[in-house]
Write an enzyme that holds these catalytic residues in place. Structure first.
Site: not given
Length: 450
Positions: A160, A283, A312, A333, A381, A408
């Site tokens: 991959c 991430q 978050y 969070e 975020d 995102c």
């Protein structure tokens, strides 16, 4: 005049849709064609016809677009992972810039905004530090790979281009172990069988490796043989069993057993170290995470006297970046183990001006605001669904000078920026960052000023 199903037509691709598919017209009828790119001249076969549009597939490329790139991955057309491999990297970056612009103007209704060119990678390959592979059995053979697009059928693969290269070695070891020891494989239909998924996390900068098998039970038979085989993997730090007996599509259960080593690995972003456990979010592209967080820090324009909220906050990655420049940072969070990690990460980096809360951002921040806790700057975020409306309303009430929004999903970003714009927050800068080369996903950092 429409188009007919199963018929062949010639067409030119004039645009790219939000999911990365080519768009063009046949007889004034809009047709979507996967793996096509602006400038392609094609012969297509029509697969599905709706009232105002149709879907086709490439039968033949009559004249390729100059922006087309050669696809080298052996399972590119089957695996649902990389949707944009057929597009040159430069074209991918430009498309992501226009995707963000379209979302902000069409969904958010924003006017007179500039979206900066997407910040890409120098070498957009083998960038992922996490992989979750479903494991299935077909015709007596163990299959480990990714799901075929829009299905739960596993595409078995040997290499991959976006995963850490050590994943290939680990997959072979695990596959061999499962087959030789006749370990039962989970069946989604019957909820029978033991092994469900293989998760691998790697430290991009430290080289540490976590191998975690997700099982529909409490133990893994012959685990000593697996451990012995895995010792060949360079950097092996953590071998875990994740217990997931639920009849669900959710990959991980809540219980983790250590078979060998630590229950976490460590990696760095810039000068900061982070503990990454099996259940914590980190991430997936460490190189671009530094680019993303540096940009968020730049947009926050901290001078050392500010109080900052990080909504978050996950395991505290952005919070600790901000804490290096702010007077005080509060992170919130909903995932309790992530907050545990955030507190550990603050201690690991000798940072004492960051405080963390467990709970929903949309509940904790209003509650703390009611107790008199305000903020000069707020960083959000959120997950793909964007910010909760209650949180957005509280942000406006708290009246920070700046909001830094890390997103995102361009669509929910557009929606939320539209609301904040109406409440008096002006979008000053919009910076897309390519965290996921060869896919349709795009991260964006936005600076808003009161």
């Amino acid at each position: 005049m429409s188009v007919e199903k199963n018929k062949f037509y010639e067409m030119t691709i004039t645009d790219i849709g939000t999911n990365g598919e080519g768009v063009g017209k046949i007889n004034d009828f809009v047709v979507f064609v996967p793996e096509a790119i602006t400038g392609d001249q094609l012969e297509v076969k029509i697969l599905k016809v709706k009232k105002n549009l149709a879907y086709g597939k490439i039968e033949k490329i009559l004249s390729p677009s100059p922006r087309r790139s050669e696809v080298t991955c052996e399972v590119a057309t089957k695996c649902g992972g990389c949707q944009l491999q057929h597009m040159s990297y430069e074209a991918q970056l430009e498309w992501k810039q226009s995707k963000v612009y379209n979302a902000l103007t069409r969904i958010g209704g924003l006017k007179d905004i500039e979206v900066l060119p997407t910040l890409g990678m120098e070498a957009p390959a083998h960038y992922r530090n996490k992989a979750q592979y479903p494991i299935r059995k077909e015709n007596g053979k163990v299959q480990i790979g990714f799901y075929m697009s829009r299905t739960h059928k596993v595409v078995d693969w040997s290499t991959c281009g976006i995963q850490d290269k050590r994943c290939e070695q680990i997959i072979e070891i695990v596959r061999n172990f499962l087959e030789v020891n006749n370990i039962s494989i989970y069946d989604e239909e019957t909820h029978k069988g033991l092994v469900r998924h293989l998760m691998i996390k790697t430290g991009f900068y430290t080289g540490e490796v976590m191998v975690c098998l997700v099982v529909n039970g409490n133990e893994l038979p012959h685990s000593d043989k697996l451990l012995e085989a895995l010792h060949a993997v360079e950097g092996l730090t953590s071998v875990l069993l994740n217990i997931n007996k639920a009849k669900t599509n959710v990959i991980l259960g809540h219980e983790v057993k250590v078979l060998e080593g630590r229950d976490y690995i460590i990696d760095t972003i810039g000068d900061l170290k982070f503990k990454i456990s099996a259940l914590s979010f980190f991430q997936v592209n460490p190189e671009q995470t530094k680019v993303l967080y540096d940009k968020a820090l730049e947009y926050a324009e901290l001078e050392g006297s500010e109080t900052v909220w990080d909504a978050y906050c996950g395991i505290g990655t952005i919070s600790l970046f901000l804490a290096q420049k702010a007077k005080k940072v509060y992170g919130v969070e909903i995932v309790a183990p992530a907050i545990e990690n955030a507190r550990e990460n603050a201690a690991l980096n000798d940072i004492h001006n960051a405080e963390f809360f467990v709970g929903k951002a949309e509940e904790v921040i209003p509650e703390q605001y009611a107790n008199g806790l305000t903020a000069d700057t707020i960083v959000v975020d959120p997950p793909r669904k964007g910010c909760d409306q209650a949180l957005l309303e509280t942000l406006v009430k708290m009246n920070p000078k700046k909001i830094v929004y890390v997103s995102c999903d361009p669509a929910t970003l557009g929606r939320d920026l539209g609301y904040l714009d109406q409440q008096g927050y002006k979008v000053e800068k919009v910076q897309p960052v390519d965290m996921f080369p060869h896919t349709t996903h795009c991260e964006t950092v936005v600076k808003l000023v009161k």
